[in-house]
Scaffold this motif. Sequence first.
Motif, PDB file in Angstrom:
ATOM      1  N   ASP A  34       0.845  -1.125   0.008  1.00  0.00           N
ATOM      2  CA  ASP A  34      -0.145  -0.134   0.118  1.00  0.00           C
ATOM      3  C   ASP A  34       0.720   1.281  -0.024  1.00  0.00           C
ATOM      4  N   ALA A  35       2.006   1.299   0.820  1.00  0.00           N
ATOM      5  CA  ALA A  35       2.709   2.470   0.948  1.00  0.00           C
ATOM      6  C   ALA A  35       3.375   2.730  -0.242  1.00  0.00           C
ATOM      7  N   ARG A  36       4.154   1.550  -0.946  1.00  0.00           N
ATOM      8  CA  ARG A  36       4.511   1.597  -2.328  1.00  0.00           C
ATOM      9  C   ARG A  36       3.612   2.428  -3.403  1.00  0.00           C
ATOM     10  N   ALA A  37       2.487   1.895  -3.556  1.00  0.00           N
ATOM     11  CA  ALA A  37       1.206   2.365  -4.280  1.00  0.00           C
ATOM     12  C   ALA A  37       1.078   3.689  -4.143  1.00  0.00           C
ATOM     13  N   ALA A  38       1.137   3.955  -2.940  1.00  0.00           N
ATOM     14  CA  ALA A  38       0.806   5.294  -2.555  1.00  0.00           C
ATOM     15  C   ALA A  38       2.047   6.468  -3.092  1.00  0.00           C
ATOM     16  N   LEU A  39       3.200   5.907  -2.772  1.00  0.00           N
ATOM     17  CA  LEU A  39       4.285   6.695  -3.309  1.00  0.00           C
ATOM     18  C   LEU A  39       4.265   6.810  -4.781  1.00  0.00           C
ATOM     19  N   LEU A  40       4.107   5.819  -5.677  1.00  0.00           N
ATOM     20  CA  LEU A  40       3.915   5.915  -6.969  1.00  0.00           C
ATOM     21  C   LEU A  40       2.872   6.855  -7.580  1.00  0.00           C
ATOM     22  N   ALA A  41       1.610   6.640  -6.627  1.00  0.00           N
ATOM     23  CA  ALA A  41       0.684   7.495  -7.252  1.00  0.00           C
ATOM     24  C   ALA A  41       0.882   9.068  -7.088  1.00  0.00           C
ATOM     25  N   VAL A  42       1.588   9.435  -5.923  1.00  0.00           N
ATOM     26  CA  VAL A  42       1.898  10.772  -5.552  1.00  0.00           C
ATOM     27  C   VAL A  42       2.962  11.226  -6.596  1.00  0.00           C
ATOM     28  N   PRO A  48       4.911  12.598 -15.641  1.00  0.00           N
ATOM     29  CA  PRO A  48       4.321  11.507 -16.386  1.00  0.00           C
ATOM     30  C   PRO A  48       5.419  10.403 -16.234  1.00  0.00           C
ATOM     31  N   ALA A  49       6.818  10.560 -16.279  1.00  0.00           N
ATOM     32  CA  ALA A  49       7.823   9.681 -16.165  1.00  0.00           C
ATOM     33  C   ALA A  49       8.445   9.634 -15.031  1.00  0.00           C
ATOM     34  N   ILE A  50       8.302   8.507 -14.448  1.00  0.00           N
ATOM     35  CA  ILE A  50       8.871   8.073 -12.907  1.00  0.00           C
ATOM     36  C   ILE A  50       9.492   6.722 -13.074  1.00  0.00           C
ATOM     37  N   GLU A  51      10.254   6.605 -11.945  1.00  0.00           N
ATOM     38  CA  GLU A  51      11.117   5.120 -11.935  1.00  0.00           C
ATOM     39  C   GLU A  51      10.858   4.720 -10.378  1.00  0.00           C
ATOM     40  N   ASP A  52      10.390   3.580 -10.370  1.00  0.00           N
ATOM     41  CA  ASP A  52      10.233   2.861  -9.078  1.00  0.00           C
ATOM     42  C   ASP A  52      11.594   2.252  -8.712  1.00  0.00           C
ATOM     43  N   THR A  53      12.440   3.386  -8.090  1.00  0.00           N
ATOM     44  CA  THR A  53      13.869   2.968  -8.050  1.00  0.00           C
ATOM     45  C   THR A  53      14.332   1.782  -7.286  1.00  0.00           C
ATOM     46  N   ALA A  54      13.474   1.794  -6.098  1.00  0.00           N
ATOM     47  CA  ALA A  54      14.121   0.738  -4.907  1.00  0.00           C
ATOM     48  C   ALA A  54      12.789   0.871  -3.802  1.00  0.00           C
ATOM     49  N   PRO A  55      12.767  -0.151  -2.955  1.00  0.00           N
ATOM     50  CA  PRO A  55      11.853  -0.089  -2.032  1.00  0.00           C
ATOM     51  C   PRO A  55      11.929   1.315  -1.382  1.00  0.00           C
ATOM     52  N   GLY A  56      10.694   1.964  -1.235  1.00  0.00           N
ATOM     53  CA  GLY A  56      10.556   3.538  -0.503  1.00  0.00           C
ATOM     54  C   GLY A  56      11.297   4.484  -1.381  1.00  0.00           C
ATOM     55  N   VAL A  57      11.934   4.041  -2.483  1.00  0.00           N
ATOM     56  CA  VAL A  57      12.680   5.303  -3.330  1.00  0.00           C
ATOM     57  C   VAL A  57      11.875   5.371  -4.718  1.00  0.00           C
ATOM     58  N   CYS A  58      11.386   6.526  -5.007  1.00  0.00           N
ATOM     59  CA  CYS A  58      10.798   6.876  -6.460  1.00  0.00           C
ATOM     60  C   CYS A  58      11.398   7.981  -7.125  1.00  0.00           C
ATOM     61  N   THR A  59      12.206   7.895  -8.550  1.00  0.00           N
ATOM     62  CA  THR A  59      12.547   8.946  -9.129  1.00  0.00           C
ATOM     63  C   THR A  59      11.726   9.566 -10.174  1.00  0.00           C
ATOM     64  N   ILE A  60      11.743  10.833 -10.207  1.00  0.00           N
ATOM     65  CA  ILE A  60      10.858  11.719 -10.956  1.00  0.00           C
ATOM     66  C   ILE A  60      11.579  12.507 -12.213  1.00  0.00           C
ATOM     67  N   ASP A  61      11.475  12.147 -13.381  1.00  0.00           N
ATOM     68  CA  ASP A  61      12.088  12.940 -14.486  1.00  0.00           C
ATOM     69  C   ASP A  61      11.405  14.288 -14.565  1.00  0.00           C
ATOM     70  N   LEU A  62      11.726  15.458 -14.337  1.00  0.00           N
ATOM     71  CA  LEU A  62      11.081  16.697 -14.195  1.00  0.00           C
ATOM     72  C   LEU A  62      11.520  17.540 -15.712  1.00  0.00           C
ATOM     73  N   LYS A  63      12.207  16.977 -16.624  1.00  0.00           N
ATOM     74  CA  LYS A  63      12.458  17.437 -17.934  1.00  0.00           C
ATOM     75  C   LYS A  63      10.933  18.007 -18.574  1.00  0.00           C
ATOM     76  N   GLY A  64      11.022  19.130 -18.820  1.00  0.00           N
ATOM     77  CA  GLY A  64       9.702  19.331 -19.694  1.00  0.00           C
ATOM     78  C   GLY A  64       8.971  20.069 -18.917  1.00  0.00           C
ATOM     79  N   THR A  65       9.042  20.201 -17.505  1.00  0.00           N
ATOM     80  CA  THR A  65       7.887  20.678 -16.640  1.00  0.00           C
ATOM     81  C   THR A  65       8.405  22.245 -15.889  1.00  0.00           C
ATOM     82  N   ASP A  66       7.682  22.864 -15.619  1.00  0.00           N
ATOM     83  CA  ASP A  66       8.139  24.385 -15.230  1.00  0.00           C
ATOM     84  C   ASP A  66       8.678  24.279 -13.830  1.00  0.00           C
ATOM     85  N   PRO A  67      10.169  24.819 -14.215  1.00  0.00           N
ATOM     86  CA  PRO A  67      10.948  25.027 -13.040  1.00  0.00           C
ATOM     87  C   PRO A  67      10.343  25.648 -11.871  1.00  0.00           C
TER      88      PRO A  67
END
Length: 218
Positions: A34-42, A48-67
């Motif tokens: 449940d915690a993993r699903a919540a992390l990915l949803a947030v 739109p481009a994210i990586e499920d990097t490791a348990p409890g760690v998510c990496t988000i690619d912010l290229k193309g978004t407003d700095p």
Amino acid sequence: AHATGVAAGMTAPHAVARCPTLLIRTPQPAAEADARAALLAVSFTLAPAIEDTAPGVCTIDLKGTDPARHLPAAQAAIAQLAALALPATAGLARTPLLALYAARHAQLNRSRSRNLSRSLSGESSIDPTVEITRTIKITRTSDHESDHVLLISVTDESAFLAPLPLATAGPSPELAAIFASWGLCTLGDFTALPRDEIVRRFGTEGLALWRRASGGEP
């Protein structure tokens, strides 16, 4: 627990016999899922481009978004997770590895501030967002425990990386022992050495460590 002789590999009864006040937590796969699903949803609320990097760690690619939205959006994501009783920290940086270092550094600061709160009391007057030596931007939030550093935005990579422990870059035990014997304690100590010499002595392992110590690839 360590002071009373508890060590990895002991059975639970053996460990409790040595440390009667030991608190044992068992895995809860359903809660972790449940915690993993919540992390990915947030995370998907940030880009739109994210990586499920490791348990409890998510990496988000912010290229193309407003700095201009990066800091407020990260703050909002942390708040969303906190509302679900999932304490989180975040790092913003040029590379995924730098962002991970920043998030972990914020986590360490969070733990330290919690420990301090046990012995200190009183209201804090820390500005919600402050710039520290033009190196990192930190965002704090107040609660009943203390002020926690939850978000670090790396603006000066060299100054941020230099004081971090060499263990941050994950050297093998063999390399860690060698560099400790040389008196190298931080990432700055290590990257101050000529990269070509590191590669000549330690080959691809040395090069990989150098890259991690420098903040990784974009």
